[in-house]
Design a protein around this motif. Structure first.
Motif, PDB file in Angstrom:
ATOM      1  N   PHE A 170       0.925  -1.250   0.147  1.00  0.00           N
ATOM      2  CA  PHE A 170       0.053  -0.024  -0.068  1.00  0.00           C
ATOM      3  C   PHE A 170       1.018   1.328  -0.062  1.00  0.00           C
ATOM      4  CE2 PHE A 170      -2.381   3.569   2.250  1.00  0.00           C
ATOM      5  CZ  PHE A 170      -3.435   3.569   1.367  1.00  0.00           C
ATOM      6  N   GLY A 171       1.858   1.009   0.751  1.00  0.00           N
ATOM      7  CA  GLY A 171       2.627   2.237   0.958  1.00  0.00           C
ATOM      8  C   GLY A 171       3.436   2.635  -0.486  1.00  0.00           C
ATOM      9  N   ILE A 172       3.849   1.648  -1.258  1.00  0.00           N
ATOM     10  CA  ILE A 172       4.445   1.863  -2.554  1.00  0.00           C
ATOM     11  C   ILE A 172       3.349   2.414  -3.465  1.00  0.00           C
ATOM     12  CG2 ILE A 172       5.340   0.405  -4.565  1.00  0.00           C
ATOM     13  CD1 ILE A 172       6.331  -1.489  -2.567  1.00  0.00           C
ATOM     14  N   LEU A 173       2.084   1.783  -3.468  1.00  0.00           N
ATOM     15  CA  LEU A 173       1.182   2.353  -4.458  1.00  0.00           C
ATOM     16  C   LEU A 173       0.836   3.916  -4.197  1.00  0.00           C
ATOM     17  CD1 LEU A 173      -1.080  -0.646  -4.676  1.00  0.00           C
ATOM     18  CD2 LEU A 173       0.621  -0.185  -5.998  1.00  0.00           C
ATOM     19  N   LYS A 174       0.894   4.221  -2.811  1.00  0.00           N
ATOM     20  CA  LYS A 174       0.424   5.373  -2.574  1.00  0.00           C
ATOM     21  C   LYS A 174       1.114   6.430  -2.918  1.00  0.00           C
ATOM     22  CE  LYS A 174      -1.276   8.143   1.647  1.00  0.00           C
ATOM     23  NZ  LYS A 174      -1.476   8.064   3.170  1.00  0.00           N
ATOM     24  N   ARG A 175       2.814   6.313  -2.820  1.00  0.00           N
ATOM     25  CA  ARG A 175       3.700   7.214  -3.262  1.00  0.00           C
ATOM     26  C   ARG A 175       3.678   7.462  -4.816  1.00  0.00           C
ATOM     27  NH1 ARG A 175       6.580   3.706   0.462  1.00  0.00           N
ATOM     28  NH2 ARG A 175       6.680   4.695   2.484  1.00  0.00           N
ATOM     29  N   ILE A 176       3.682   6.314  -5.526  1.00  0.00           N
ATOM     30  CA  ILE A 176       3.493   6.463  -6.682  1.00  0.00           C
ATOM     31  C   ILE A 176       2.412   7.138  -7.392  1.00  0.00           C
ATOM     32  CG2 ILE A 176       3.080   4.997  -9.045  1.00  0.00           C
ATOM     33  CD1 ILE A 176       4.605   2.646  -7.905  1.00  0.00           C
ATOM     34  N   ASP A 199       3.426  -9.277  -3.935  1.00  0.00           N
ATOM     35  CA  ASP A 199       4.134  -9.129  -5.199  1.00  0.00           C
ATOM     36  C   ASP A 199       3.768  -7.596  -5.368  1.00  0.00           C
ATOM     37  OD1 ASP A 199       4.871  -8.951  -7.762  1.00  0.00           O
ATOM     38  OD2 ASP A 199       4.193 -11.137  -8.377  1.00  0.00           O
ATOM     39  N   ALA A 200       4.937  -6.864  -5.281  1.00  0.00           N
ATOM     40  CA  ALA A 200       5.278  -5.550  -5.363  1.00  0.00           C
ATOM     41  C   ALA A 200       5.120  -5.065  -7.042  1.00  0.00           C
ATOM     42  CB  ALA A 200       6.275  -4.964  -4.797  1.00  0.00           C
ATOM     43  N   ARG A 201       5.675  -5.969  -7.668  1.00  0.00           N
ATOM     44  CA  ARG A 201       5.806  -5.593  -9.025  1.00  0.00           C
ATOM     45  C   ARG A 201       4.084  -5.883  -9.804  1.00  0.00           C
ATOM     46  NH1 ARG A 201       8.450  -9.700 -10.809  1.00  0.00           N
ATOM     47  NH2 ARG A 201      10.465  -8.910 -10.477  1.00  0.00           N
ATOM     48  N   GLN A 202       3.572  -6.828  -9.391  1.00  0.00           N
ATOM     49  CA  GLN A 202       2.205  -7.034  -9.850  1.00  0.00           C
ATOM     50  C   GLN A 202       1.374  -6.049  -9.417  1.00  0.00           C
ATOM     51  OE1 GLN A 202      -0.253 -10.223  -8.371  1.00  0.00           O
ATOM     52  NE2 GLN A 202      -0.834 -10.820 -10.624  1.00  0.00           N
ATOM     53  N   ALA A 203       1.397  -5.383  -8.034  1.00  0.00           N
ATOM     54  CA  ALA A 203       0.628  -4.268  -7.623  1.00  0.00           C
ATOM     55  C   ALA A 203       0.803  -3.160  -8.401  1.00  0.00           C
ATOM     56  CB  ALA A 203       1.040  -4.165  -6.316  1.00  0.00           C
ATOM     57  N   ILE A 204       2.122  -2.686  -8.660  1.00  0.00           N
ATOM     58  CA  ILE A 204       2.451  -1.413  -9.473  1.00  0.00           C
ATOM     59  C   ILE A 204       1.925  -1.812 -11.065  1.00  0.00           C
ATOM     60  CG2 ILE A 204       4.024  -0.185 -10.526  1.00  0.00           C
ATOM     61  CD1 ILE A 204       5.974  -0.964  -8.126  1.00  0.00           C
ATOM     62  N   ASN A 205       2.009  -2.885 -11.493  1.00  0.00           N
ATOM     63  CA  ASN A 205       1.542  -2.902 -12.919  1.00  0.00           C
ATOM     64  C   ASN A 205      -0.021  -2.822 -12.932  1.00  0.00           C
ATOM     65  OD1 ASN A 205       4.066  -3.778 -13.882  1.00  0.00           O
ATOM     66  ND2 ASN A 205       3.779  -5.846 -13.927  1.00  0.00           N
ATOM     67  N   PHE A 206      -0.823  -3.360 -11.946  1.00  0.00           N
ATOM     68  CA  PHE A 206      -2.108  -3.096 -11.874  1.00  0.00           C
ATOM     69  C   PHE A 206      -2.568  -1.660 -11.774  1.00  0.00           C
ATOM     70  CE2 PHE A 206      -3.221  -7.467  -9.895  1.00  0.00           C
ATOM     71  CZ  PHE A 206      -3.661  -8.001 -11.191  1.00  0.00           C
ATOM     72  N   LEU A 207      -1.555  -0.978 -10.856  1.00  0.00           N
ATOM     73  CA  LEU A 207      -1.912   0.714 -10.595  1.00  0.00           C
ATOM     74  C   LEU A 207      -1.721   1.182 -12.244  1.00  0.00           C
ATOM     75  CD1 LEU A 207      -2.128   2.810  -8.840  1.00  0.00           C
ATOM     76  CD2 LEU A 207       0.238   3.013  -8.553  1.00  0.00           C
ATOM     77  N   GLU A 208      -0.596   0.736 -12.695  1.00  0.00           N
ATOM     78  CA  GLU A 208      -0.417   1.456 -14.271  1.00  0.00           C
ATOM     79  C   GLU A 208      -1.632   1.027 -15.166  1.00  0.00           C
ATOM     80  OE1 GLU A 208       3.244   2.428 -17.099  1.00  0.00           O
ATOM     81  OE2 GLU A 208       3.235   0.449 -15.953  1.00  0.00           O
ATOM     82  N   LEU A 209      -2.026  -0.094 -15.017  1.00  0.00           N
ATOM     83  CA  LEU A 209      -3.212  -0.293 -15.814  1.00  0.00           C
ATOM     84  C   LEU A 209      -4.332   0.492 -15.733  1.00  0.00           C
ATOM     85  CD1 LEU A 209      -4.933  -2.398 -17.627  1.00  0.00           C
ATOM     86  CD2 LEU A 209      -5.180  -3.657 -15.689  1.00  0.00           C
ATOM     87  N   LEU A 210      -4.827   0.582 -14.389  1.00  0.00           N
ATOM     88  CA  LEU A 210      -6.046   1.407 -14.067  1.00  0.00           C
ATOM     89  C   LEU A 210      -5.690   2.923 -14.379  1.00  0.00           C
ATOM     90  CD1 LEU A 210      -6.594   0.039 -10.575  1.00  0.00           C
ATOM     91  CD2 LEU A 210      -7.835  -0.625 -12.750  1.00  0.00           C
TER      92      LEU A 210
END
Length: 408
Positions: A170-176, A199-210
């Motif tokens: 969550f912290g990673i996604l929030k900063r991005i 899986d941080a990589r998958q989380a960031i990829n989902f964020l980018e997709l959205l």
């Protein structure tokens, strides 16, 4: 992973652009890089050692290897075992050797998916890491103790990477989100953090997709429809934990749990023959003499699994798993062989009594020539007790018979 933004590469994927560059920016893996982490202590001494990084995808193995190379000012080479050959290793090692002789600068070889090299190919690494031409960081999602050869393991430190906590993700996604000014709610970020299972990589990829959608003011329900993912079984990352759960459920006489773990593995695409082999081992290790039919049932299941594929093989494996779970349990044979092996490894080896050899055959007493097919004689020069009977109907009865025969 705390995050580092590279302003000059804004067309790269978010997961690449926000890859940590220092230990301070790296999130998770406190057991490795925290204040008391072994790797951090090694880096303080400015000298790294051959290592294996193992654990699930998206937990920072590649990133940490790059940080190590950067912090120690080492050259960094990358190979992936799915594409690399033994010649590639030799070329990198030779190049690293020349650089070191000229510049005095060492080279880290990050060897991704090292488990995909067979054990003979793994031997090609030994000479160069032994004499220091390269410093190896092997990365694998598989348990190295099952997939890497002992010679390589003995030359490497082991670092196990854990799935990141939901809070870390969550912290990673929030900063991005803040850096990229993405209009997604905390609820959506929480949902993503929950479903990626560390899986941080998958989380960031989902964020980018959205973030690439026209309307990013999405509800959790809308995001759920878009991503359409669910927690499941990963044949690489979850394999050993799940098979362990199956084995322990059967050992604990819980047929419902046993079937559940079998179903999870089969639904995730696991090789049915792998499960069948584990069930055969379990039949001897945990049921053993308490139910002499357990081993033939398990072996029959394994033979069937070789000839019958999914979906029908699921029925056979379920039958075996339930049968073993319902069976009485005994590990007496397993314990006996381990005690005997320990005796041999730690004490003097006994010679075979002469009357049991061909030369001493005239002094051997043939049991079938005696009443009850039994006669007292020594079968070891020094009698050692390895077998302890299990608390089950068959072994209790067999033990009473032994007592009568030997007069104990």
């Amino acid at each position: 992973m705390n995050l580092f933004e590279n302003q000059n590469q804004d067309k790269k994927p978010l997961a690449y652009r926000y890859r940590p560059k220092t230990l301070e920016e790296f999130a998770g893996q406190k057991n490795i890089v925290g204040d008391k982490g072994v790797l951090k202590k090694i880096l303080i001494k400015s000298r790294f050692m051959n290592s294996i990084f193992w654990g699930p995808s998206g937990t920072g193995k590649t990133t940490l290897a790059e940080i190590v190379a950067e912090q120690l000012n080492y050259y960094y080479e990358y190979l992936n075992a799915t594409k690399a050959s033994v010649n590639d290793i030799k070329e990198i090692a030779e190049k690293a050797k020349k650089r070191f002789s000229i510049e005095g600068k060492q080279t880290i070889l990050f060897f991704d998916e090292i488990h995909r090299f067979n054990k003979l190919q793994q031997d090609s690494l030994l000479h160069d890491i032994e004499i220091g031409n390269i410093i190896l960081i092997g990365a694998t999602t598989e348990n190295p103790y099952f997939n890497l050869n002992n010679a390589l393991l003995s030359r490497c430190l082991m670092f196990e990477f854990k799935k990141l906590d939901k809070e870390d993700i969550f912290g990673i996604l929030k900063r991005i989100r803040e850096k990229e000014e993405i209009e997604l709610s905390d609820d959506v970020l929480n949902y993503i953090s929950d479903i990626v299972e560390g899986d941080a990589r998958q989380a960031i990829n989902f964020l980018e997709l959205l973030s690439n959608l026209e309307d990013v003011n999405l509800s959790v329900d809308e995001v759920r429809q878009i991503i359409q993912t669910r927690k499941s079984y990963d044949r690489v990352e979850d394999k050993y934990d799940t098979i362990s759960a199956m084995i322990k459920s059967i050992r604990g006489s819980d047929p419902d749990a046993a079937v559940y773990w079998v179903a999870k593995m089969l639904s995730g695409g696991e090789d049915p023959l792998y499960l069948a082999r584990r069930l055969v081992i379990l039949a001897s290790e945990d049921i053993g003499l308490a139910n002499a039919n357990a081993l033939p049932v398990a072996v029959a299941g394994m033979q069937a699994a070789k000839d019958i594929g999914m979906p029908e093989v699921r029925i056979i494996l379920a039958e075996v798993a339930v049968y073993l779970a319902l069976s009485p349990k005994s590990n007496s044979a397993y314990m006996a062989i381990d005690k005997a092996i320990s005796e041999i490894e730690n004490n003097s080896i006994q010679e075979v009594p002469k009357h049991l050899t061909k030369l001493g055959a005239k002094d051997y007493k043939y049991p079938h020539a005696y009443k009850g097919n039994f006669v007292k004689q020594d079968y070891m020069k020094i009698k050692i007790k390895f077998y302890e009977y299990g608390e089950n109907k068959f072994e209790i009865a067999a033990n009473e018979r032994l007592k009568k025969l030997w007069g104990e």
